[in-house]
Design a protein around this motif. Structure first.
Motif, short mmCIF file in Angstrom:
data_model
loop_
_atom_site.label_atom_id
_atom_site.label_comp_id
_atom_site.label_asym_id
_atom_site.label_seq_id
_atom_site.Cartn_x
_atom_site.Cartn_y
_atom_site.Cartn_z
N SER A 157 -21.75 5.87 -12.40
CA SER A 157 -20.36 6.30 -12.17
C SER A 157 -19.61 5.27 -11.34
O SER A 157 -18.39 5.09 -11.53
N GLY A 158 -20.31 4.60 -10.44
CA GLY A 158 -19.68 3.56 -9.63
C GLY A 158 -19.20 2.39 -10.45
O GLY A 158 -18.32 1.64 -10.00
N GLY A 159 -19.77 2.19 -11.63
CA GLY A 159 -19.31 1.11 -12.49
C GLY A 159 -18.16 1.51 -13.39
O GLY A 159 -17.36 0.67 -13.80
N ILE A 160 -18.05 2.81 -13.71
CA ILE A 160 -17.03 3.27 -14.65
C ILE A 160 -15.74 3.68 -13.94
O ILE A 160 -14.64 3.29 -14.35
N LYS A 161 -15.87 4.46 -12.88
CA LYS A 161 -14.68 5.04 -12.25
C LYS A 161 -13.65 4.03 -11.78
O LYS A 161 -12.45 4.20 -12.04
N PRO A 162 -14.03 2.96 -11.08
CA PRO A 162 -12.99 2.06 -10.55
C PRO A 162 -12.44 1.07 -11.58
O PRO A 162 -11.43 0.41 -11.31
N CYS A 163 -13.09 0.94 -12.72
CA CYS A 163 -12.75 -0.14 -13.65
C CYS A 163 -12.10 0.32 -14.93
O CYS A 163 -11.39 -0.47 -15.58
N SER A 164 -12.33 1.55 -15.34
CA SER A 164 -11.88 1.99 -16.66
C SER A 164 -10.36 1.93 -16.78
O SER A 164 -9.81 1.35 -17.74
N LEU A 165 -9.65 2.53 -15.84
CA LEU A 165 -8.19 2.56 -15.90
C LEU A 165 -7.61 1.15 -15.76
O LEU A 165 -6.69 0.77 -16.50
N ALA A 166 -8.14 0.37 -14.82
CA ALA A 166 -7.63 -0.98 -14.61
C ALA A 166 -7.92 -1.88 -15.82
O ALA A 166 -7.09 -2.72 -16.19
N PHE A 167 -9.08 -1.69 -16.44
CA PHE A 167 -9.41 -2.49 -17.62
C PHE A 167 -8.45 -2.17 -18.77
O PHE A 167 -8.00 -3.08 -19.50
N GLY A 168 -8.13 -0.89 -18.94
CA GLY A 168 -7.17 -0.52 -19.97
C GLY A 168 -5.79 -1.12 -19.71
O GLY A 168 -5.13 -1.61 -20.63
N ALA A 169 -5.36 -1.10 -18.44
CA ALA A 169 -4.06 -1.68 -18.11
C ALA A 169 -4.06 -3.19 -18.35
O ALA A 169 -3.06 -3.75 -18.80
N ASP A 170 -5.18 -3.85 -18.08
CA ASP A 170 -5.28 -5.29 -18.34
C ASP A 170 -5.08 -5.61 -19.82
O ASP A 170 -4.48 -6.62 -20.18
N GLN A 171 -5.62 -4.75 -20.68
CA GLN A 171 -5.53 -5.01 -22.12
C GLN A 171 -4.11 -4.79 -22.66
O GLN A 171 -3.74 -5.39 -23.68
N LEU A 172 -3.34 -3.95 -21.99
CA LEU A 172 -2.03 -3.58 -22.52
C LEU A 172 -0.87 -4.33 -21.87
O LEU A 172 0.21 -4.44 -22.47
N TYR A 173 -1.10 -4.84 -20.66
CA TYR A 173 0.02 -5.46 -19.93
C TYR A 173 0.27 -6.88 -20.44
O TYR A 173 -0.59 -7.76 -20.35
N LYS A 174 1.47 -7.09 -20.96
CA LYS A 174 1.90 -8.42 -21.42
C LYS A 174 3.29 -8.68 -20.85
O LYS A 174 4.27 -8.06 -21.28
N PRO A 175 3.40 -9.58 -19.88
CA PRO A 175 4.69 -9.79 -19.20
C PRO A 175 5.82 -10.20 -20.14
O PRO A 175 6.98 -9.88 -19.90
N GLU A 176 5.47 -10.91 -21.23
CA GLU A 176 6.51 -11.37 -22.14
C GLU A 176 7.05 -10.26 -23.05
O GLU A 176 8.06 -10.45 -23.73
N ASN A 177 6.36 -9.12 -23.07
CA ASN A 177 6.78 -8.01 -23.94
C ASN A 177 7.70 -7.08 -23.15
O ASN A 177 7.28 -6.48 -22.15
N PRO A 178 8.97 -6.89 -23.55
CA PRO A 178 9.87 -6.00 -22.80
C PRO A 178 9.46 -4.54 -22.85
O PRO A 178 9.88 -3.74 -22.02
N LYS A 179 8.62 -4.16 -23.82
CA LYS A 179 8.16 -2.77 -23.94
C LYS A 179 6.84 -2.53 -23.22
O LYS A 179 6.24 -1.47 -23.35
N SER A 180 6.38 -3.53 -22.46
CA SER A 180 5.08 -3.43 -21.80
C SER A 180 5.02 -2.26 -20.82
O SER A 180 4.02 -1.55 -20.75
N ALA A 181 6.09 -2.07 -20.05
CA ALA A 181 6.11 -0.99 -19.06
C ALA A 181 6.01 0.38 -19.74
O ALA A 181 5.29 1.27 -19.27
N LYS A 182 6.71 0.54 -20.86
CA LYS A 182 6.68 1.81 -21.58
C LYS A 182 5.29 2.06 -22.19
O LYS A 182 4.79 3.18 -22.20
N ILE A 183 4.65 0.99 -22.67
CA ILE A 183 3.31 1.11 -23.24
C ILE A 183 2.32 1.51 -22.16
O ILE A 183 1.46 2.38 -22.38
N LEU A 184 2.43 0.89 -20.98
CA LEU A 184 1.54 1.24 -19.87
C LEU A 184 1.73 2.69 -19.44
O LEU A 184 0.77 3.40 -19.16
N GLN A 185 2.98 3.13 -19.38
CA GLN A 185 3.25 4.52 -19.01
C GLN A 185 2.63 5.49 -20.01
O GLN A 185 2.05 6.51 -19.62
#
Length: 231
Positions: A157-185
């Motif tokens: 659980s120590g390996g999954i809990k702190p990383c799962s949400l952040a890993f997903g955000a890493d995959q979706l966040y693209k600064p050049e995409n204006p819709k990035s904030a909406k996708i993350l939300q």
């Protein structure tokens, strides 16, 4: 000398930025896999916690206070290990490797707990304390097997809990995409909705399976869900 050192640091930072930018992110197609991984892990983990005190009292002949203390320590360890998992992910291995390793470790812990329900030798002889029968306490080896299962699940659980949400955000966040904030939300909304639904399923469906079909099936189902989560 100071100027040269500052230039070297700047060049290293620029190189690191270029490497990060050059990585190919998974994007939206990774969202179902990340959410399903977290959902199966939550169903499996919370499904085991609900009836665990009854398992310790009826199958391991423990007193209520003893079983409660063990579960408290297990819960405390499970909530502490994410600190180490986050440190390892950020400093050494990366989030993906820590999530993968944590999933495998927690699966091993669940399988080990499942084996304690399958093999009678892993538990003390059953007795009925209400009838005045003297109950045999669990042996040192039986306790070590049980605590090993709890420990593996806490470490996983120590390996999954702190990383799962952040890993997903890493995959979706693209600064050049204006819709990035909406996708993350949208990702955060689906993520936390799946967590709430998985906990609800765990304390209803999994508990019902344990009560109606027995603990062998009741512990096997969370282990099977965790196997799906790992893959």
């Amino acid at each position: 000398m100071v100027a040269e050192e500052m230039m070297e640091v700047s060049s290293e930072k620029a190189k690191t930025t270029e490497e990060v930018a050059g990585r190919k992110l998974g994007g939206l197609r990774t969202m179902p896999f990340i959410i399903s991984n977290e959902t199966f892990e939550k169903v499996a983990s919370f499904g085991l916690h609900a009836n665990m005190i009854l398992y310790l009292m009826h199958e391991y002949n423990m007193e209520l206070a003893t079983g409660t203390c063990i579960l408290f320590l297990w819960s405390a360890a499970t909530n502490f290990t994410p600190i180490m998992g986050a440190f390892l992910a950020d400093s050494h291995f990366g989030r993906f490797r820590v999530i993968a390793l944590g999933s495998v470790v927690i699966l091993l812990g669940m399988v080990l707990l499942w084996l304690t329900a399958i093999f009678p030798q892993a538990r003390p002889p059953h007795c009925d304390a209400k009838s005045g029968e003297k109950c045999v306490p669990p042996s040192y080896a039986q306790l070590m097997l049980l605590f090993s299962a709890f420990g593996l699940m806490s470490i996983g659980s120590g390996g999954i809990k702190p990383c799962s949400l952040a890993f997903g955000a890493d995959q979706l966040y693209k600064p050049e995409n204006p819709k990035s904030a909406k996708i993350l939300q949208s990702f955060f909304n689906w993520y936390y909705a799946s967590v709430g639904i998985s906990v609800m399923v765990a304390v209803t469906v999994i508990v019902y399976i344990q009560d109606s079909a027995g603990l062998i099936v009741g512990f096997g189902v969370p282990a099977g869900l965790m196997l799906l989560s790992t893959y």
